[in-house]
Structure formats: structure tokens, C-alpha cells
Write an enzyme that holds these catalytic residues in place. Structure first.
Site, PDB file in Angstrom:
ATOM      1  N   SER A  60       1.399   1.386   3.175  1.00  0.00           N
ATOM      2  CA  SER A  60       0.581   0.730   2.460  1.00  0.00           C
ATOM      3  C   SER A  60       0.179  -0.683   1.675  1.00  0.00           C
ATOM      4  CB  SER A  60      -0.313   2.600   1.781  1.00  0.00           C
ATOM      5  OG  SER A  60      -0.108   2.344   1.226  1.00  0.00           O
ATOM      6  N   SER A  61       1.322  -0.501   0.664  1.00  0.00           N
ATOM      7  CA  SER A  61       1.335  -1.184   0.114  1.00  0.00           C
ATOM      8  C   SER A  61       2.302  -1.701  -0.577  1.00  0.00           C
ATOM      9  CB  SER A  61       0.522  -0.658  -1.148  1.00  0.00           C
ATOM     10  OG  SER A  61       1.718  -0.012  -2.096  1.00  0.00           O
ATOM     11  N   GLY A  62       2.587  -2.977  -1.219  1.00  0.00           N
ATOM     12  CA  GLY A  62       3.798  -3.313  -2.129  1.00  0.00           C
ATOM     13  C   GLY A  62       5.311  -3.831  -1.335  1.00  0.00           C
ATOM     14  N   ARG A  83      -0.158   8.334   1.723  1.00  0.00           N
ATOM     15  CA  ARG A  83      -0.636   9.381   1.283  1.00  0.00           C
ATOM     16  C   ARG A  83      -2.084   9.622   1.973  1.00  0.00           C
ATOM     17  NH1 ARG A  83       1.510  10.943  -4.270  1.00  0.00           N
ATOM     18  NH2 ARG A  83       2.005   8.807  -4.127  1.00  0.00           N
ATOM     19  N   LYS A  87      -6.205   3.247   2.169  1.00  0.00           N
ATOM     20  CA  LYS A  87      -5.084   2.495   2.298  1.00  0.00           C
ATOM     21  C   LYS A  87      -4.181   2.417   3.383  1.00  0.00           C
ATOM     22  CE  LYS A  87      -4.886   3.481  -3.038  1.00  0.00           C
ATOM     23  NZ  LYS A  87      -3.322   3.677  -3.795  1.00  0.00           N
ATOM     24  N   ASP A 109       2.184  13.435   3.169  1.00  0.00           N
ATOM     25  CA  ASP A 109       2.916  13.302   2.011  1.00  0.00           C
ATOM     26  C   ASP A 109       4.346  13.712   1.924  1.00  0.00           C
ATOM     27  OD1 ASP A 109       4.343  13.612  -0.117  1.00  0.00           O
ATOM     28  OD2 ASP A 109       2.508  14.711  -1.427  1.00  0.00           O
ATOM     29  N   SER A 187      16.406   1.446  -2.618  1.00  0.00           N
ATOM     30  CA  SER A 187      17.071   2.030  -3.449  1.00  0.00           C
ATOM     31  C   SER A 187      16.825   1.014  -4.577  1.00  0.00           C
ATOM     32  CB  SER A 187      18.283   2.144  -3.414  1.00  0.00           C
ATOM     33  OG  SER A 187      18.743   2.473  -4.722  1.00  0.00           O
ATOM     34  N   TYR A 201      14.283   8.167 -12.537  1.00  0.00           N
ATOM     35  CA  TYR A 201      14.166   7.070 -11.470  1.00  0.00           C
ATOM     36  C   TYR A 201      15.401   7.064 -11.587  1.00  0.00           C
ATOM     37  CZ  TYR A 201      12.551   2.803  -8.691  1.00  0.00           C
ATOM     38  OH  TYR A 201      12.626   2.281  -7.890  1.00  0.00           O
ATOM     39  N   LYS A 205      17.448   8.168  -7.968  1.00  0.00           N
ATOM     40  CA  LYS A 205      17.835   6.410  -6.599  1.00  0.00           C
ATOM     41  C   LYS A 205      19.296   6.083  -6.307  1.00  0.00           C
ATOM     42  CE  LYS A 205      13.428   4.294  -5.586  1.00  0.00           C
ATOM     43  NZ  LYS A 205      12.999   4.246  -4.434  1.00  0.00           N
TER      44      LYS A 205
END
Length: 342
Positions: A60-62, A83, A87, A109, A187, A201, A205
Site C-alpha cells: 500500500s505504500s513505499g 493491514r 491505504k 496482518d 531484506s 531490526y 533481516k
């Protein structure tokens, strides 16, 4: 005259060692290239995108939205999952306006296996699965709550397991008729090298790499090919939120690798997926990191394998220079803040 005759007869014998040396210099790399051509596995493959079902999580973004735009523009049937239904609808409208193509949207989710299984069943068999969801809350481990650590691991790593496990049975069906398939995992360069403030984080990854390497061995017989994508900081809504909490030292160290636009990452990622590349770097720093951390990862390209074999020494030297710079930054920052606190 006698001297001239002696020179003429001696000249070939003087040239022979030079010729032999040049032949040796050429023979060694050519022999290595030929040997690598014979042994690199899996073998090279092309993954078609046009008229195939591409399913993207975090769509939905990025980067996920940019990937959806790119895949739709190349003639793929695109499904996106995230989720927020609101969006997703905004993303669907943006893709329709840009490409004239409708994409399917699924609100779920990735931490909920039953929910993603339902979404995958509704979407239908997938040809290219791009596991792109990700969350990042930068903080030193000592200061970070375990709820945030668990959140990142659950979304970034367990969510990947959930998506792949839900999609894999249908992906395997009739592959000989449907052609090669792909599972791509988004990743991060923080999944290649640990960075201050990225403790949880990076762990989430780095875990994707072990998942990808083992999974590729499990699905290669089904003509399914795994790609592992390593973008740097990317100009997305997530980066804006991340920067609000990013420790100062994290910003100093991470600045050594420049940020990219989401569209740029999407183009690099999709190109890597189509070529079946296991490791997909997105910029020059990422390429250096990929060579430095190649290890026992699969490599389809014998030319890239040759670069890895030849360059590993100098790349290790460059990596040590990076580490020196990072630790020097930590030392300087620590001394500076110690003086302020005193």
C-alpha cells in the site's frame, strides 16, 4: 654483422618466456571462468512478469507500492496486501490512474497466518510472491522494550514464514505448464551488516537470509527461484517515521550509504527477480556488501561468481576501512557526550 645474426637467433628465445608468461596470465582467469561456468548453481533462469500473477505484501505504500506500479505497467496481474484497507484503496486508485490497470487488494496482518492464508486463497495461485512488509523501530537494545523487539521479529521474519507457507502449495502446482516462479524477500543492507541502533531490526533481516538460502534448496526442484533484495535507506513514509526516533549515532553511521527513491529500488528489485538472481543489491554500496558477504550463497552468474572470487580480498580491506570509520565515529561521539554529561 655477426652481432646482428646472433641477435636474430636469440630474439625468439628471449620472447618465448614473455609469451609463456602472457599465456599463463590469460589461461588462469579463463580456466577459473570455465570452471565457474560449469559449477554455478542454480543454473541461470528468466522469470516472466507479463500476464502472470504478482502478489506483493506491504503493497500500500513505499517500495511495495512502487513494485506494484512497475509490475502492473509490465502487464502483470497484481495483488497487494497490507493491514489498512483505506491505504490499499488509495494505492489501488493511484495504480489505476498511473497505468489504467486495476489491482486486487487484500487487508490482512502478516502476523496472522489464517488471515494471510484466506487472502492467498482468494487471490488465486501466485507466480511471483514478493514478501515486502517490514517495520523498523530504531533504538539501542538496552533502551528498547521487548514488545518492540517482538513486533519487528513477528512482522519482518515470522510474517515472511506465514506468507510463504500460505502461498507455497498453490505455487508448486503445474509449474511445468505455468513456467518458473519466484519468491522474493525484501531484506535490507542492515540484513548484511549490523548497525548501531538496529539490533532487533538487523536480527529480523539477517534471519531472512537463512530462510532464503534453505528455502531455495527446498523449492528448486519445483522450478521456484528465491531472490533476496538488499535496499539501503529508502525515501518512504516508513523512513520518515524511523528518523523521528533514530539515535544520533545511527544517523551518523547509516549516512555512509546514501538513500534511494522507492521507484529506483523497485526497478532494481524487479530486474533482479526477472533474472532469477539470489542476491539483489540496489546500489554500489550494496554490491560491495553482497560481494563481502557472499559466503555460501547461491550464485547463478558465473561472471559475478568470478568477480566474487577475485575481488573478495580487496573488498574485505574496504570493509575493514568502513568498520574503522564506524568505530571511530562511536568513539568520538562517546567522548563528546561524556564531556557534556560531566
Amino acid at each position: 654483422m655477426l652481432w646482428s645474426l646472433e641477435y636474430l637467433f636469440e630474439a625468439p628465445s628471449m620472447a618465448d618466456p614473455n609469451l609463456a608468461y602472457l599465456s599463463f596470465l590469460l589461461l588462469v582467469p579463463l580456466s577459473i571462468l570455465f570452471f565457474l561456468y560449469l559449477i554455478v548453481r542454480p543454473r541461470p533462469v528468466r522469470i516472466p512478469i507479463k500476464n502472470r500473477h504478482v502478489f506483493i505484501t506491504g503493497g500500500s505504500s513505499g517500495i511495495g507500492l512502487a513494485l506494484a506500479h512497475q509490475a502492473a505497467s509490465e502487464g502483470a496481474r497484481v495483488s497487494i496486501l497490507a493491514r489498512s484497507l483505506d491505504k490499499l484503496e488509495d494505492a489501488k486508485q493511484a495504480i489505476r490512474l498511473a497505468t489504467g490497470i486495476d489491482v486486487a487488494v487484500f487487508a490482512a496482518d502478516v502476523r496472522d497466518y489464517d488471515a494471510v492464508t484466506k487472502a492467498v486463497e482468494e487471490a488465486g495461485p501466485i507466480d511471483v510472491l514478493i514478501v515486502n512488509q517490514g517495520v523498523f523501530v530504531p533504538q539501542e537494545l538496552e533502551r528498547q522494550g521487548l514488545d518492540e523487539v517482538k513486533f519487528m521479529v513477528d512482522v519482518n521474519l515470522i510474517g515472511a514464514f506465514n506468507m510463504i507457507k500460505a502461498a507455497l502449495p498453490a505455487m508448486k502446482l503445474n509449474r511445468s505448464v505455468r513456467g518458473p516462479a519466484s519468491i522474493a524477500l525484501m531484506s535490507s543492507q542492515a540484513g548484511q551488516v549490523g548497525i548501531y541502533g538496529y539490533t532487533a531490526y538487523s536480527a529480523s533481516k539477517f534471519g531472512l537470509r537463512g530462510l532464503a538460502e534453505a528455502l531455495q534448496q527446498e523449492v528448486i526442484a519445483d522450478d521456484i527461484h528465491v531472490s533476496l533484495i538488499f535496499p539501503p535507506d529508502t525515501d518512504t513514509p516508513g523512513l520518515v517515521e524511523e528518523n523521528k526516533r533514530r539515535p544520533q549515532l545511527t544517523a551518523i553511521i547509516a549516512a555512509s550509504s546514501g538513500a534511494m527513491k522507492a521507484d529506483e529500488v523497485a526497478m532494481k528489485a524487479l530486474s533482479g527477480i526477472k533474472s532469477g538472481s539470489f542476491i539483489v543489491p540496489c546500489n554500489f554500496d550494496g554490491l560491495l556488501l553482497s560481494i563481502a558477504t557472499a559466503g555460501l550463497s547461491p550464485q547463478r552468474s558465473f561472471l559475478m561468481a568470478f568477480v566474487e572470487v577475485v575481488a573478495i580480498g580487496i573488498i574485505r580491506f574496504v570493509a575493514l576501512c568502513y568498520q574503522w570509520n564506524w568505530y571511530r565515529s562511536i568513539e568520538k561521539w562517546t567522548r563528546k557526550n561524556s564531556r557534556i554529561s560531566n
